[in-house]
Write a protein that holds these residues in place. Structure first.
Motif, PDB file in Angstrom:
ATOM      1  N   TYR A  37      -3.200  11.822  -2.557  1.00  0.00           N
ATOM      2  CA  TYR A  37      -2.653  10.561  -3.089  1.00  0.00           C
ATOM      3  C   TYR A  37      -3.043   9.240  -2.248  1.00  0.00           C
ATOM      4  O   TYR A  37      -2.491   8.503  -2.080  1.00  0.00           O
ATOM      5  CB  TYR A  37      -1.142  10.316  -3.140  1.00  0.00           C
ATOM      6  CG  TYR A  37      -0.668   9.831  -4.411  1.00  0.00           C
ATOM      7  CD1 TYR A  37      -0.973   8.580  -4.857  1.00  0.00           C
ATOM      8  CD2 TYR A  37       0.423  10.405  -4.841  1.00  0.00           C
ATOM      9  CE1 TYR A  37      -0.458   8.111  -6.015  1.00  0.00           C
ATOM     10  CE2 TYR A  37       0.919   9.841  -6.334  1.00  0.00           C
ATOM     11  CZ  TYR A  37       0.437   8.604  -6.757  1.00  0.00           C
ATOM     12  OH  TYR A  37       0.906   8.208  -8.009  1.00  0.00           O
ATOM     13  N   GLY A  38      -4.494   9.488  -1.741  1.00  0.00           N
ATOM     14  CA  GLY A  38      -4.798   8.537  -0.995  1.00  0.00           C
ATOM     15  C   GLY A  38      -5.780   8.782  -0.031  1.00  0.00           C
ATOM     16  O   GLY A  38      -6.422  10.032   0.068  1.00  0.00           O
ATOM     17  N   THR A  39      -6.280   7.878   0.998  1.00  0.00           N
ATOM     18  CA  THR A  39      -7.330   8.389   2.025  1.00  0.00           C
ATOM     19  C   THR A  39      -6.706   7.705   3.627  1.00  0.00           C
ATOM     20  O   THR A  39      -6.651   6.625   3.214  1.00  0.00           O
ATOM     21  CB  THR A  39      -8.821   7.882   1.706  1.00  0.00           C
ATOM     22  OG1 THR A  39      -9.025   8.418   0.554  1.00  0.00           O
ATOM     23  CG2 THR A  39      -9.568   8.317   2.997  1.00  0.00           C
ATOM     24  N   ASN A  40      -6.570   8.527   4.615  1.00  0.00           N
ATOM     25  CA  ASN A  40      -6.204   7.818   5.889  1.00  0.00           C
ATOM     26  C   ASN A  40      -7.419   7.631   6.389  1.00  0.00           C
ATOM     27  O   ASN A  40      -8.486   8.188   6.458  1.00  0.00           O
ATOM     28  CB  ASN A  40      -5.587   8.952   6.596  1.00  0.00           C
ATOM     29  CG  ASN A  40      -4.326   9.784   6.084  1.00  0.00           C
ATOM     30  OD1 ASN A  40      -3.922  10.802   6.321  1.00  0.00           O
ATOM     31  ND2 ASN A  40      -3.564   8.883   5.390  1.00  0.00           N
ATOM     32  N   ILE A  41      -7.442   6.364   6.953  1.00  0.00           N
ATOM     33  CA  ILE A  41      -8.830   5.884   7.622  1.00  0.00           C
ATOM     34  C   ILE A  41      -7.962   5.138   9.101  1.00  0.00           C
ATOM     35  O   ILE A  41      -7.150   4.571   9.039  1.00  0.00           O
ATOM     36  CB  ILE A  41      -9.491   4.736   6.938  1.00  0.00           C
ATOM     37  CG1 ILE A  41      -9.646   5.187   5.664  1.00  0.00           C
ATOM     38  CG2 ILE A  41     -10.823   4.180   7.721  1.00  0.00           C
ATOM     39  CD1 ILE A  41     -10.272   3.991   4.532  1.00  0.00           C
ATOM     40  N   GLU A  70     -13.444   7.163  11.132  1.00  0.00           N
ATOM     41  CA  GLU A  70     -12.605   8.414  10.964  1.00  0.00           C
ATOM     42  C   GLU A  70     -11.727   8.485   9.668  1.00  0.00           C
ATOM     43  O   GLU A  70     -11.095   7.357   9.494  1.00  0.00           O
ATOM     44  CB  GLU A  70     -11.817   8.771  12.169  1.00  0.00           C
ATOM     45  CG  GLU A  70     -11.198   9.976  12.325  1.00  0.00           C
ATOM     46  CD  GLU A  70     -12.296  11.087  12.835  1.00  0.00           C
ATOM     47  OE1 GLU A  70     -12.086  12.154  12.404  1.00  0.00           O
ATOM     48  OE2 GLU A  70     -13.291  10.647  13.538  1.00  0.00           O
ATOM     49  N   HIS A  71     -11.966   9.498   8.886  1.00  0.00           N
ATOM     50  CA  HIS A  71     -10.914   9.333   7.710  1.00  0.00           C
ATOM     51  C   HIS A  71     -10.842  10.769   6.982  1.00  0.00           C
ATOM     52  O   HIS A  71     -11.389  11.637   7.526  1.00  0.00           O
ATOM     53  CB  HIS A  71     -11.708   8.481   6.462  1.00  0.00           C
ATOM     54  CG  HIS A  71     -13.249   9.052   6.067  1.00  0.00           C
ATOM     55  ND1 HIS A  71     -13.403   9.952   5.039  1.00  0.00           N
ATOM     56  CD2 HIS A  71     -14.134   9.127   6.832  1.00  0.00           C
ATOM     57  CE1 HIS A  71     -14.762  10.544   5.056  1.00  0.00           C
ATOM     58  NE2 HIS A  71     -15.301  10.116   6.071  1.00  0.00           N
ATOM     59  N   ILE A  74      -4.470   3.570   8.673  1.00  0.00           N
ATOM     60  CA  ILE A  74      -4.275   3.165   7.244  1.00  0.00           C
ATOM     61  C   ILE A  74      -4.177   4.053   6.170  1.00  0.00           C
ATOM     62  O   ILE A  74      -4.591   5.313   6.572  1.00  0.00           O
ATOM     63  CB  ILE A  74      -5.083   1.809   6.621  1.00  0.00           C
ATOM     64  CG1 ILE A  74      -6.252   2.564   5.923  1.00  0.00           C
ATOM     65  CG2 ILE A  74      -5.267   1.016   7.492  1.00  0.00           C
ATOM     66  CD1 ILE A  74      -7.178   1.538   5.016  1.00  0.00           C
ATOM     67  N   ASP A  75      -3.416   4.158   5.132  1.00  0.00           N
ATOM     68  CA  ASP A  75      -3.414   4.850   3.952  1.00  0.00           C
ATOM     69  C   ASP A  75      -3.819   4.133   2.774  1.00  0.00           C
ATOM     70  O   ASP A  75      -2.880   3.335   2.323  1.00  0.00           O
ATOM     71  CB  ASP A  75      -1.889   5.656   3.939  1.00  0.00           C
ATOM     72  CG  ASP A  75      -2.047   6.794   2.945  1.00  0.00           C
ATOM     73  OD1 ASP A  75      -3.122   7.412   2.740  1.00  0.00           O
ATOM     74  OD2 ASP A  75      -1.269   6.853   2.097  1.00  0.00           O
TER      75      ASP A  75
END
Lengths: 102, 102, 102, 102
Positions: B41-45, B35-36, B5-6
């Protein structure tokens, strides 16, 4: 915690037309009994967080079951603790301002 | 079902600076052990669907507990059934093509 | 008016793998000379509004020229008038809070 | 190149209620003469790329002029080269499938 979302599920690897997959998601949403409204670039859904999120997950499952090997979804999620708000309120509060010329 | 996700959580009604709320979300994400990676402009998880979604819900709860009366979040969600894919793969497969001049 | 965007271009009707199209967009972005950073679910770009938006349009044109009959893009756009802000500031202001344990 | 977008402009630093800012954007959109439709989490707009994007920029300018020091916008953009498509087509092609029980 209630949430209003805007859900746009995009299957990849199934060709250009995605309307059958979008229709399958609509049936998932209708089955849930949650308040919802389809527009040209997604579907607004409102309800308790866990119920709404279960619908989003079920949409991914159903679209994969239809044969889509990959899905990319865009979701907006709105929550508030200051007061209850429903999808219709959001639209009508803007329309009221427009009618009054504000 | 794994998901990448973002996540971009935006608190309303707390003034212009939202970095303390974003930092609180980062702590929620770190606590999850998923994992992140934070970007501008956000966070990948990435991780199992239910675990990742529990983090998104917890972020809303924590930001409301900090005093934000309203939150609007933008989320992208990617799932695939054809093969495993991780955040790093997505970046490196693009970088490989760029390096090869393709 | 400067803008920081997060751009995620998704071609439809080209199969499951979209990395060659994403790489083509990266080359468009690099050619522009604008500050940018690729992550696992998009690319952050910053600069003057019109220059950044010209890059977004050029990405759509290039991906169509590569044969994609349909594109769906997700874009976040941030502007502010109270002060200058850059992509690195956004990340480092959050990281500073995390380091201080706030 | 025609585009169908879904636009959601979120002003920060102006308190919890954002309906007056959304209404101001609606007036910008109406002035443009472009086809559009408000829903509970954004507005669908369709038309030539440059005209639609000029509306998005004008929305940011107007909302800043109203006093919002910061704006974060979420935008979806759809283009296709295989055929003409309008907002109404997208909704009705899904509804047709639902009616036929497909």
């Amino acid at each position: 915690m209630n949430v209003i979302i805007d859900l746009c599920v995009v299957p990849l690897g199934v060709g250009v037309s995605v309307s059958s997959h979008v229709a399958a998601c609509q049936r998932v949403i209708e089955t849930s009994g949650l308040e919802h409204r389809l527009h040209a670039y997604g579907t607004n859904i409102e309800g308790p967080w866990d119920e709404v999120m279960a619908v989003v997950k079920r949409c991914h499952e159903v679209v994969h079951e239809m044969g889509a090997p990959r899905i990319t979804t865009t979701l907006k999620l709105g929550t508030r603790t200051d007061r209850d708000q429903h999808m219709d309120d959001k639209v009508s509060s803007v329309e009221r301002l427009l009618d009054r010329g504000e």
